[in-house]
Design an enzyme around this catalytic site. Sequence first.
Site, PDB file in Angstrom:
ATOM      1  NE  ARG A 153       0.542 -17.048 -62.276  1.00 42.89           N
ATOM      2  CZ  ARG A 153       0.702 -16.931 -61.448  1.00 42.89           C
ATOM      3  NH1 ARG A 153       0.180 -16.514 -60.470  1.00 42.89           N
ATOM      4  NH2 ARG A 153       2.230 -17.646 -61.286  1.00 42.89           N
ATOM      5  CG  HIS A 191      -8.002 -16.138 -57.698  1.00 41.51           C
ATOM      6  ND1 HIS A 191      -6.308 -16.976 -57.110  1.00 41.51           N
ATOM      7  CD2 HIS A 191      -8.903 -17.492 -58.633  1.00 41.51           C
ATOM      8  CE1 HIS A 191      -7.384 -18.106 -56.839  1.00 41.51           C
ATOM      9  NE2 HIS A 191      -8.843 -18.278 -57.017  1.00 41.51           N
ATOM     10  NE  ARG A 228      11.524 -14.644 -54.532  1.00 41.90           N
ATOM     11  CZ  ARG A 228      10.890 -15.676 -54.700  1.00 41.90           C
ATOM     12  NH1 ARG A 228      10.526 -16.261 -53.624  1.00 41.90           N
ATOM     13  NH2 ARG A 228      10.927 -16.762 -55.889  1.00 41.90           N
ATOM     14  CE1 TYR A 276       0.848 -14.092 -57.589  1.00 39.57           C
ATOM     15  CE2 TYR A 276       3.373 -14.291 -57.486  1.00 39.57           C
ATOM     16  CZ  TYR A 276       1.484 -15.162 -57.665  1.00 39.57           C
ATOM     17  OH  TYR A 276       1.919 -16.581 -57.960  1.00 39.57           O
ATOM     18  N   PRO A 316      -1.904 -19.521 -48.835  1.00 44.73           N
ATOM     19  CG  PRO A 316      -1.053 -21.697 -49.698  1.00 44.73           C
ATOM     20  CD  PRO A 316      -2.530 -20.575 -48.854  1.00 44.73           C
ATOM     21  CG  ASN A 317       4.055 -19.676 -50.589  1.00 47.73           C
ATOM     22  OD1 ASN A 317       4.563 -19.579 -49.824  1.00 47.73           O
ATOM     23  ND2 ASN A 317       3.354 -20.062 -51.206  1.00 47.73           N
ATOM     24  CB  ALA A 327      -0.756 -22.913 -54.189  1.00 50.25           C
ATOM     25  CD  GLU A 375     -11.359 -19.419 -56.981  1.00 48.89           C
ATOM     26  OE1 GLU A 375     -12.533 -18.886 -58.166  1.00 48.89           O
ATOM     27  OE2 GLU A 375     -10.512 -19.660 -57.619  1.00 48.89           O
ATOM     28  CG  ASN A 400      -6.110 -15.347 -52.987  1.00 47.76           C
ATOM     29  OD1 ASN A 400      -5.384 -16.437 -53.434  1.00 47.76           O
ATOM     30  ND2 ASN A 400      -5.340 -14.240 -53.621  1.00 47.76           N
TER      31      ASN A 400
HETATM   32  O1  CA2 Z   1      -3.243 -15.242 -57.925  1.00 51.82           O
HETATM   33  C1  CA2 Z   1      -3.398 -15.181 -56.898  1.00 51.82           C
HETATM   34  O2  CA2 Z   1      -3.400 -14.611 -56.050  1.00 51.82           O
HETATM   35  C2  CA2 Z   1      -2.843 -16.990 -56.560  1.00 51.82           C
HETATM   36  O3  CA2 Z   1      -3.578 -17.765 -55.539  1.00 51.82           O
HETATM   37  C3  CA2 Z   1      -1.288 -16.357 -55.391  1.00 51.82           C
HETATM   38  C4  CA2 Z   1      -0.969 -18.222 -55.643  1.00 51.82           C
HETATM   39  C5  CA2 Z   1      -1.244 -18.797 -56.805  1.00 51.82           C
HETATM   40  O4  CA2 Z   1      -0.482 -19.776 -56.414  1.00 51.82           O
HETATM   41  C6  CA2 Z   1      -2.493 -19.024 -57.140  1.00 51.82           C
HETATM   42  O5  CA2 Z   1      -2.258 -19.438 -58.461  1.00 51.82           O
HETATM   43  C7  CA2 Z   1      -2.849 -17.608 -56.896  1.00 51.82           C
HETATM   44  C8  CA2 Z   1       0.309 -17.489 -55.505  1.00 51.82           C
HETATM   45  C9  CA2 Z   1       0.971 -16.927 -53.873  1.00 51.82           C
HETATM   46  C10 CA2 Z   1       1.811 -16.914 -53.939  1.00 51.82           C
HETATM   47  O6  CA2 Z   1       2.808 -15.243 -53.487  1.00 51.82           O
HETATM   48  C11 CA2 Z   1       3.930 -14.270 -53.643  1.00 51.82           C
HETATM   49  C12 CA2 Z   1       3.564 -13.216 -53.586  1.00 51.82           C
HETATM   50  C13 CA2 Z   1       5.017 -12.877 -53.571  1.00 51.82           C
HETATM   51  C14 CA2 Z   1       6.014 -14.229 -53.718  1.00 51.82           C
HETATM   52  C15 CA2 Z   1       5.895 -15.012 -53.484  1.00 51.82           C
HETATM   53  C16 CA2 Z   1       4.357 -15.698 -53.458  1.00 51.82           C
END
Ligand code: CA2
Length: 148
Positions: free
Chosen positions: A111, A104, A21, A26, A13-14, A81, A102, A78
């Site tokens: 974090r 990330h 953003r 990221y 997700p996301n 969340a 896995e 990946n």
């Molecule tokens: O660091 C990672 O790859 C995560 O899997 C990214 C997830 C986060 O919930 C994990 O804890 C770590 C979130 C991905 C959301 O990505 C976004 C990118 C741009 C704007 C908003 C969200």
Amino acid sequence: MTETPLVMVLNGPNLNLLGSREPQIYGHDTLDDIAARLEDQAQALGLAVDIRQSNHEGHLVDWLHEAGARGALAVILNAGAFTHTSIAIHDAIKGIAVPVIEVHLSNPHAREDFRHISFVAKAAKGSISGFGAASYRLALDAAAALRH
Ligand code: CA2
């Protein structure tokens, strides 16, 4: 002729929002940028990649099962969340005879506390975190090293 080993690259997700953003966490690459580089890297390594993203937990579960049914060499996952919440994804990883790597972008351990638990890590072959988009490149190298 032997078949090209398959690596499925599954994104949760996301991650479709990458590049839009929170670049300080990221990075600036979009998921399409990462996918294009993985395609080139896979070709150089003699691997096939199947790269997908979904915001839905069940899709990730179904795709893990698909990786098992297709006899994939590895899955790069990946789970976003869902990493920190999903026993269903944990069980799906346990349920297939395919090593899951896995991945990330960020380092979840550096974090918030709620990111310190990973139900994926408990079932995965190994984890690569904190190297931004390069985490995926390192994971594909790790997948290639699983060939025998
Ligand atoms: O660091 C990672 O790859 C995560 O899997 C990214 C997830 C986060 O919930 C994990 O804890 C770590 C979130 C991905 C959301 O990505 C976004 C990118 C741009 C704007 C908003 C969200």
